[in-house]
Scaffold this active site. Structure first.
Site, PDB file in Angstrom:
ATOM      1  N   ARG A 186       0.833  -1.208   0.000  1.00  0.00           N
ATOM      2  CA  ARG A 186       0.000   0.000   0.000  1.00  0.00           C
ATOM      3  C   ARG A 186       0.864   1.252   0.000  1.00  0.00           C
ATOM      4  NH1 ARG A 186      -2.851   4.041   2.621  1.00  0.00           N
ATOM      5  NH2 ARG A 186      -5.024   4.245   1.924  1.00  0.00           N
ATOM      6  N   CYS A 187       1.922   1.248   0.794  1.00  0.00           N
ATOM      7  CA  CYS A 187       2.823   2.406   0.830  1.00  0.00           C
ATOM      8  C   CYS A 187       3.409   2.711  -0.549  1.00  0.00           C
ATOM      9  CB  CYS A 187       3.975   2.153   1.799  1.00  0.00           C
ATOM     10  SG  CYS A 187       3.538   2.215   3.541  1.00  0.00           S
ATOM     11  N   MET A 188       3.657   1.672  -1.335  1.00  0.00           N
ATOM     12  CA  MET A 188       4.351   1.835  -2.623  1.00  0.00           C
ATOM     13  C   MET A 188       3.407   2.158  -3.774  1.00  0.00           C
ATOM     14  SD  MET A 188       7.339  -1.079  -2.570  1.00  0.00           S
ATOM     15  CE  MET A 188       6.201  -2.474  -2.566  1.00  0.00           C
TER      16      MET A 188
END
EC number: 3.5.3.6
Length: 411
Positions: A400-402
């Site tokens: 999700r962060c990426m």
């Protein structure tokens, strides 16, 4: 999505159609042990393997029919005239904390000499080592040049850029162009500014702004979750403060993006739990991952807007029941990262076991290394797309962060 509304994100789980990534570049090779804390890293990824892992992540998304966009490409495409290109360089330099006029002039000449726009963008991301610049005559050196002579960079790299979730966040048809927690990362938001101002598809006022990078209070995209067309979740965390959330919510409600309520989650303020999405993500209509360590101290506030005022109520009682009531489902299953084992939960949360990317209801991209959490997710009927991330995870971020969704189907 239409030509008038190129951003469309009204959930965390609707089928993902288009997503923004950043392929790790030379900025990673400008990490060094003495300055890791300054650049918000705990370790140094091996770039070649990190790129292979990231390419495999992108291909896994394409294999599911998702269009993959790249930050560096959109930023380059936004430099549509020589005047805009020069303005970008000057704004980049003004925010780069350069010591000394002669140094700044030399870097400007270096950047202006780069003819290809994408090469220029990638150079600004990588940073500038002092060794790349011509020697400055002693007579032109200022006091800062002499005092900081051992520091190797004229401009710091931006190694966190492959976490595209944080500098800006897509919300409905709008975007929150964030003011970030650290000076190191706040420079990253410049690319979003030029994309949403000048890009042929995403610029020109087509995307409403619900937060501006020039605000003085801080907010990051890892703390901004779109639970449904009616409900947002925001985290009050190490990286996002309550004042920013109030500004964001007033703007969202005033712009009539369709949202009716916001759930604000207040939890531990430390690097281990830096964003809400490192401890809490939505994986299906009625399922969430959660890190058990936050449950005891978690406080949740419901925020609505009426008569040009925010109305805030602290919610009491069971989190699962609160989520079920707000999502219109019978019950919600909170799936604990690492299960009931405290050691596994701590280890797998550190390796982003809770930081999942849902690409369709019940279809989730995860790191393969979090074997206990993954087995629990599969036992709940979820389909997992497992990716390798031994190098990527060194930056403390997961799928999700990426990724930053640009378009999802409605649910």
């Amino acid at each position: 999505m239409t030509a008038q509304t190129p951003i469309h994100v009204y959930s965390e789980i609707g089928k993902l159609k288009k997503v923004l990534l950043h392929r790790p570049g030379k900025e990673i090779e400008n990490l060094m042990p003495d300055y890791l804390e300054r650049l918000l890293f705990d370790d140094i990824p091996f770039l070649e393997d990190a790129q292979k892992e990231h390419d495999a992540f992108a291909q896994a998304l394409r294999d599911e029919g998702i269009e993959v966009l790249y930050l560096e490409t959109l930023a380059a495409e936004s430099l549509v005239t020589p005047e805009i290109r020069e303005a970008f360089i000057d704004e980049y330099l003004s925010e780069a904390n350069i010591r000394g006029r002669a140094t700044k002039k030399a870097i400007r000449e270096l950047l202006m000499a780069i003819e290809d726009n994408q090469e220029l963008i990638e150079k600004t991301m990588a940073g500038v080592q002092k060794s790349e610049l011509p020697e400055i005559p002693a007579s032109e050196k200022g006091l800062t040049d002499l005092v900081e002579s051992n520091y190797p960079f004229a401009i710091d790299p931006m190694p966190n850029l492959y976490f595209t979730r944080d500098p800006f966040a897509t919300i409905g048809t709008g975007v929150s162009l964030n003011h970030m927690f650290s000076e190191t990362r706040n420079r990253e938001t410049l690319y979003g500014k030029y994309i949403f101002t000048h890009h042929p598809i995403y610029g020109g006022g087509k995307v409403p702004m619900v937060y501006d990078r020039n605000e003085t209070t801080r907010i990051e995209g890892g703390d901004e979750l779109v639970l449904s067309k009616d409900v947002l979740a925001v985290g009050i965390s190490q990286r996002t403060d309550a004042a920013s959330i109030e500004k964001l919510l007033v703007n969202i409600f005033k712009q009539n993006l369709g949202f009716k309520k916001v759930l604000a989650f207040e939890f531990a303020n430390n690097r281990k739990f830096m964003h809400l999405d490192t401890v809490f993500t939505m994986v299906d209509y009625d399922k969430f991952t959660i890190h058990p360590e936050i449950e005891g101290d978690l406080r949740v506030y419901s925020v609505t807007y009426d008569n040009e005022e925010l109305h805030i109520i602290e919610e009491k009682g069971d989190l699962a029941e609160l989520l079920a009531a707000n999502l219109g489902v019978e019950k919600v299953d909170l799936i604990r990262c690492g299960g009931d084992n405290l050691v596994a939960a701590g280890r797998e949360q550190w390796n982003d076991g809770s930081n999942t990317l849902t690409i369709a209801p019940g279809v989730v991209v995860v790191y393969n290394r979090n074997t206990i959490t993954n087995a629990i997710l599969e036992s709940k009927g979820l389909k997992l797309i497992k990716i390798h991330g031994s190098e990527l995870v060194r930056g403390r971020g997961g799928p999700r962060c990426m990724s930053m969704p640009f378009e999802r189907e409605d649910i």
